[in-house]
Design a protein around this motif. Sequence first.
Motif, mmCIF file in Angstrom:
data_model
loop_
_atom_site.group_PDB
_atom_site.id
_atom_site.type_symbol
_atom_site.label_atom_id
_atom_site.label_comp_id
_atom_site.label_asym_id
_atom_site.label_seq_id
_atom_site.Cartn_x
_atom_site.Cartn_y
_atom_site.Cartn_z
ATOM 1 N N THR A 91 -43.487 10.099 8.980
ATOM 2 C CA THR A 91 -42.398 9.872 9.927
ATOM 3 C C THR A 91 -41.227 9.221 9.204
ATOM 4 O O THR A 91 -41.423 8.370 8.334
ATOM 5 C CB THR A 91 -42.831 8.985 11.112
ATOM 6 N N HIS A 92 -39.999 9.641 9.586
ATOM 7 C CA HIS A 92 -38.804 9.033 8.994
ATOM 8 C C HIS A 92 -38.407 7.759 9.726
ATOM 9 O O HIS A 92 -37.500 7.048 9.294
ATOM 10 C CB HIS A 92 -37.631 10.025 9.061
ATOM 11 N N LYS A 93 -39.081 7.450 10.831
ATOM 12 C CA LYS A 93 -38.723 6.280 11.629
ATOM 13 C C LYS A 93 -39.229 4.996 10.978
ATOM 14 O O LYS A 93 -40.153 5.005 10.173
ATOM 15 C CB LYS A 93 -39.306 6.432 13.037
ATOM 16 N N VAL A 94 -38.611 3.874 11.364
ATOM 17 C CA VAL A 94 -39.065 2.564 10.888
ATOM 18 C C VAL A 94 -40.285 2.185 11.728
ATOM 19 O O VAL A 94 -40.205 1.401 12.665
ATOM 20 C CB VAL A 94 -37.944 1.510 11.004
ATOM 21 N N ASP A 95 -41.402 2.801 11.409
ATOM 22 C CA ASP A 95 -42.638 2.629 12.164
ATOM 23 C C ASP A 95 -43.605 1.817 11.309
ATOM 24 O O ASP A 95 -44.148 2.302 10.323
ATOM 25 C CB ASP A 95 -43.235 4.005 12.502
ATOM 26 N N MET A 96 -43.819 0.577 11.715
ATOM 27 C CA MET A 96 -44.644 -0.319 10.923
ATOM 28 C C MET A 96 -46.128 0.043 10.959
ATOM 29 O O MET A 96 -46.921 -0.486 10.175
ATOM 30 C CB MET A 96 -44.460 -1.766 11.398
ATOM 31 N N GLN A 97 -46.504 0.948 11.864
ATOM 32 C CA GLN A 97 -47.891 1.419 11.885
ATOM 33 C C GLN A 97 -48.109 2.545 10.872
ATOM 34 O O GLN A 97 -49.239 2.959 10.637
ATOM 35 C CB GLN A 97 -48.259 1.917 13.291
ATOM 36 N N LYS A 98 -47.033 3.059 10.301
ATOM 37 C CA LYS A 98 -47.139 4.180 9.362
ATOM 38 C C LYS A 98 -46.688 3.789 7.950
ATOM 39 O O LYS A 98 -46.327 4.646 7.153
ATOM 40 C CB LYS A 98 -46.277 5.355 9.863
ATOM 41 N N LEU A 99 -46.725 2.492 7.656
ATOM 42 C CA LEU A 99 -46.294 2.036 6.338
ATOM 43 C C LEU A 99 -47.211 2.566 5.244
ATOM 44 O O LEU A 99 -48.427 2.644 5.420
ATOM 45 C CB LEU A 99 -46.310 0.508 6.272
ATOM 46 N N LEU A 100 -46.628 2.899 4.120
ATOM 47 C CA LEU A 100 -47.411 3.262 2.949
ATOM 48 C C LEU A 100 -48.014 1.997 2.362
ATOM 49 O O LEU A 100 -47.319 1.020 2.100
ATOM 50 C CB LEU A 100 -46.516 3.948 1.920
ATOM 51 N N GLY A 101 -49.334 2.012 2.191
ATOM 52 C CA GLY A 101 -50.019 0.877 1.578
ATOM 53 C C GLY A 101 -50.578 1.279 0.231
ATOM 54 O O GLY A 101 -49.902 1.868 -0.596
ATOM 55 N N GLY A 102 -51.853 0.999 0.035
ATOM 56 C CA GLY A 102 -52.479 1.337 -1.230
ATOM 57 C C GLY A 102 -53.210 2.659 -1.217
ATOM 58 O O GLY A 102 -53.826 3.032 -2.218
ATOM 59 N N GLN A 103 -53.147 3.390 -0.083
ATOM 60 C CA GLN A 103 -53.829 4.679 -0.011
ATOM 61 C C GLN A 103 -52.903 5.722 0.615
ATOM 62 O O GLN A 103 -52.178 5.421 1.556
ATOM 63 C CB GLN A 103 -55.106 4.577 0.814
ATOM 64 N N ILE A 104 -52.951 6.928 0.076
ATOM 65 C CA ILE A 104 -52.143 8.035 0.581
ATOM 66 C C ILE A 104 -53.062 9.220 0.813
ATOM 67 O O ILE A 104 -53.796 9.638 -0.092
ATOM 68 C CB ILE A 104 -51.036 8.436 -0.414
ATOM 69 N N GLY A 105 -53.046 9.768 2.031
ATOM 70 C CA GLY A 105 -53.807 10.976 2.300
ATOM 71 C C GLY A 105 -53.230 12.144 1.514
ATOM 72 O O GLY A 105 -52.019 12.203 1.244
ATOM 73 N N LEU A 106 -54.090 13.072 1.139
ATOM 74 C CA LEU A 106 -53.640 14.155 0.271
ATOM 75 C C LEU A 106 -52.620 15.058 0.939
ATOM 76 O O LEU A 106 -51.900 15.788 0.259
ATOM 77 C CB LEU A 106 -54.845 14.986 -0.193
ATOM 78 N N GLU A 107 -52.525 15.033 2.261
ATOM 79 C CA GLU A 107 -51.540 15.849 2.972
ATOM 80 C C GLU A 107 -50.372 15.022 3.508
ATOM 81 O O GLU A 107 -49.530 15.542 4.237
ATOM 82 C CB GLU A 107 -52.220 16.591 4.141
ATOM 83 N N ASP A 108 -50.322 13.739 3.157
ATOM 84 C CA ASP A 108 -49.264 12.873 3.691
ATOM 85 C C ASP A 108 -47.899 13.231 3.099
ATOM 86 O O ASP A 108 -47.776 13.573 1.924
ATOM 87 C CB ASP A 108 -49.567 11.401 3.387
ATOM 88 N N PHE A 109 -46.871 13.103 3.928
ATOM 89 C CA PHE A 109 -45.474 13.313 3.544
ATOM 90 C C PHE A 109 -44.826 11.928 3.466
ATOM 91 O O PHE A 109 -44.925 11.137 4.413
ATOM 92 C CB PHE A 109 -44.786 14.186 4.598
ATOM 93 N N ILE A 110 -44.168 11.629 2.358
ATOM 94 C CA ILE A 110 -43.656 10.278 2.099
ATOM 95 C C ILE A 110 -42.163 10.207 2.389
ATOM 96 O O ILE A 110 -41.389 11.001 1.866
ATOM 97 C CB ILE A 110 -43.923 9.880 0.635
ATOM 98 N N PHE A 111 -41.775 9.243 3.223
ATOM 99 C CA PHE A 111 -40.363 8.997 3.526
ATOM 100 C C PHE A 111 -39.966 7.635 2.953
ATOM 101 O O PHE A 111 -40.610 6.625 3.242
ATOM 102 C CB PHE A 111 -40.115 9.008 5.032
ATOM 103 N N ALA A 112 -38.920 7.618 2.141
ATOM 104 C CA ALA A 112 -38.446 6.390 1.502
ATOM 105 C C ALA A 112 -37.244 5.837 2.266
ATOM 106 O O ALA A 112 -36.255 6.535 2.474
ATOM 107 C CB ALA A 112 -38.067 6.667 0.053
#
Length: 320
Positions: A91-112
């Motif tokens: 998600t491109h939103k400022v959603d604190m439940q979707k923060l990137l931590g120490g793990q990334i799912g192999l299908e995850d899309f990363i928004f900076a």
Amino acid sequence: MQRAGRHGRQPPEGGPMENGVGQEPGTPEPPGPAAPRAPRSRPRLVFHTQLAHGSPTGRIEGFTNVKELYAKIAEVFDISPTEILFCTLNTHKVDMQKLLGGQIGLEDFIFAHIRGETKEVEVTKTEDALGLTITDNGAGYAFIKRIKEGSIINRLQTVCVGDSIEAINDQTIVGCRHYEVARMLRELPRAQPFTLRLVQPKKAFDMIGQRTRTGKSPGEGRVASGKETLRLRTQGPAVLEDGPSPSEEEAARRVDDLLESYMGIRDSELASTMVEAAKGSPSVAQLAQGLDSVLGEFAFPQEFVAEVWAAVCHPKGDKE
């Protein structure tokens, strides 16, 4: 199927060779140790990324920790890594439940989410607690993850979830961990005004650069196709591993809630680490000793450690 050469069959794979010539067809092979298997090659992991306020889609790979991840994203979009405040997944939103931590799912899309406007806010501490929950991006920036309703900070409309805390009373806190920032804020005297310098994430008009036919960003709402995730480590290479079980996820949520209650921080990776430590500790005393050896800088109070051990080993509703 192997193709026959001019002199008959090719030598069996792994068979002995003399002067570069294989054995004659029909000659039995002498017994010997089996050739070792070649190690399985690591899969090439490529992730898609965008700037949250709008950008083309980029592709990144070859990172092992958060700092390297930020460097890869910065390289793709020709910005400095220090411009990145934090990343969200799917998600491109400022959603604190979707923060990137120490793990990334192999299908995850990363928004900076990158630096936007800077603002200064004067705060008077009329209560011990400001009502802030702090987290950090693992690369030097602490930011606001939650604002408690009815709190001192909640009454300041200019302070928002997702704002990075750059300085307290002109003292820069860039490079400090979230627990250090929370401790500084707790130790500020009551009734004495102080100034927060904040940096908000860059915004775009209606996220024009992100729109698709469905009105969603590429990757938004995407769910990982499997449990396998890429785990980022502070030291050593990133590793592929199975995601946590539902019971482990629930235990980590309970510990994360305790972190917020006792320390004013939220950190899902820290919570997961503490869950692992508690599962291997038969008593509160041994858990305290284990946490002190690896996480001594947090200075966890004894009652907090007891709550963690109880939350992991004897959650409410479990039978003794």
